[in-house]
Design a protein around this motif. Structure first.
Motif, short mmCIF file in Angstrom:
data_model
loop_
_atom_site.label_atom_id
_atom_site.label_comp_id
_atom_site.label_asym_id
_atom_site.label_seq_id
_atom_site.Cartn_x
_atom_site.Cartn_y
_atom_site.Cartn_z
N LYS A 1 31.83 51.12 45.36
CA LYS A 1 32.84 51.99 45.92
C LYS A 1 32.51 53.13 45.37
O LYS A 1 32.31 54.35 46.22
CB LYS A 1 34.17 51.57 45.49
CG LYS A 1 34.70 50.30 46.32
CD LYS A 1 36.11 49.87 45.63
CE LYS A 1 36.32 48.44 46.12
NZ LYS A 1 37.81 48.15 45.95
N CYS B 1 37.43 51.05 55.87
CA CYS B 1 37.26 50.73 54.49
C CYS B 1 36.71 51.72 53.62
O CYS B 1 37.45 52.29 52.71
CB CYS B 1 36.56 49.54 54.30
SG CYS B 1 36.52 48.69 52.70
N THR C 1 37.50 37.95 54.01
CA THR C 1 37.59 39.39 53.64
C THR C 1 36.42 39.87 52.62
O THR C 1 36.44 38.91 51.44
CB THR C 1 38.88 39.94 53.11
OG1 THR C 1 39.83 39.59 54.08
CG2 THR C 1 38.88 41.36 52.78
N LYS C 2 35.63 40.85 52.65
CA LYS C 2 34.64 41.09 52.01
C LYS C 2 35.07 41.81 50.56
O LYS C 2 36.02 42.75 50.85
CB LYS C 2 33.40 41.80 52.35
CG LYS C 2 32.12 41.03 52.74
CD LYS C 2 31.22 42.10 53.06
CE LYS C 2 29.77 41.24 53.37
NZ LYS C 2 28.72 42.27 53.70
N ARG C 3 34.69 41.48 49.57
CA ARG C 3 35.04 42.11 48.25
C ARG C 3 33.90 43.09 47.69
O ARG C 3 32.62 42.70 47.80
CB ARG C 3 35.39 41.33 47.10
CG ARG C 3 36.70 40.67 47.65
CD ARG C 3 37.85 41.05 47.21
NE ARG C 3 39.04 40.31 47.48
CZ ARG C 3 40.27 40.55 47.78
NH1 ARG C 3 40.36 41.85 47.70
NH2 ARG C 3 41.12 39.73 48.11
N TYR C 4 34.29 44.35 47.38
CA TYR C 4 33.25 45.23 47.01
C TYR C 4 33.52 45.53 45.43
O TYR C 4 34.64 45.76 45.01
CB TYR C 4 33.13 46.51 47.78
CG TYR C 4 32.65 46.21 49.15
CD1 TYR C 4 31.42 46.14 49.54
CD2 TYR C 4 33.80 46.18 50.21
CE1 TYR C 4 31.34 45.90 50.80
CE2 TYR C 4 33.30 45.70 51.61
CZ TYR C 4 31.92 45.67 51.78
OH TYR C 4 31.60 45.51 52.96
N THR C 5 32.55 45.75 44.79
CA THR C 5 32.70 46.26 43.29
C THR C 5 32.94 47.55 43.00
O THR C 5 32.76 48.46 44.16
CB THR C 5 31.32 45.99 42.56
OG1 THR C 5 30.32 46.75 42.98
CG2 THR C 5 30.82 44.53 42.47
#
Length: 80
Positions: free
Chosen positions: A14, A41, A6-10
């Motif tokens: 966002k 997302c 799963t990708k995490r975004y800062t």
């Protein structure tokens, strides 16, 4: 579905993505496609941001309300 990678975004990413939807007047799907992220997302981030600003749908909690609810539930468990 959420997988192993799963990708995490800062938070900054966002915020910038949400700002693009607001400022460009494009759909969430179009902006997500341009950024190369899932439209589901971005839609979730966008709806959460609207709720935080008090622009959400009726019945949606703001971020402050969610935090208060968590705090109250925790206090309730402790008292029981």
């Amino acid at each position: 579905m959420g997988g192993k990678y799963t990708k995490r975004y800062t938070e900054e990413f966002k915020r910038d993505a949400i700002a693009l939807v607001d400022s460009l007047g494009k759909t969430v799907t179009a902006v997500a496609r341009e950024l190369g992220i899932s439209s589901e997302c971005l839609r979730g981030w966008y709806q959460r941001a609207k709720a935080e600003r008090g622009e959400g749908q009726d019945g949606e909690l703001t971020g402050a309300e969610r935090e208060e609810l968590k705090r109250l539930r925790r206090e309730n468990r402790e008292q029981q």
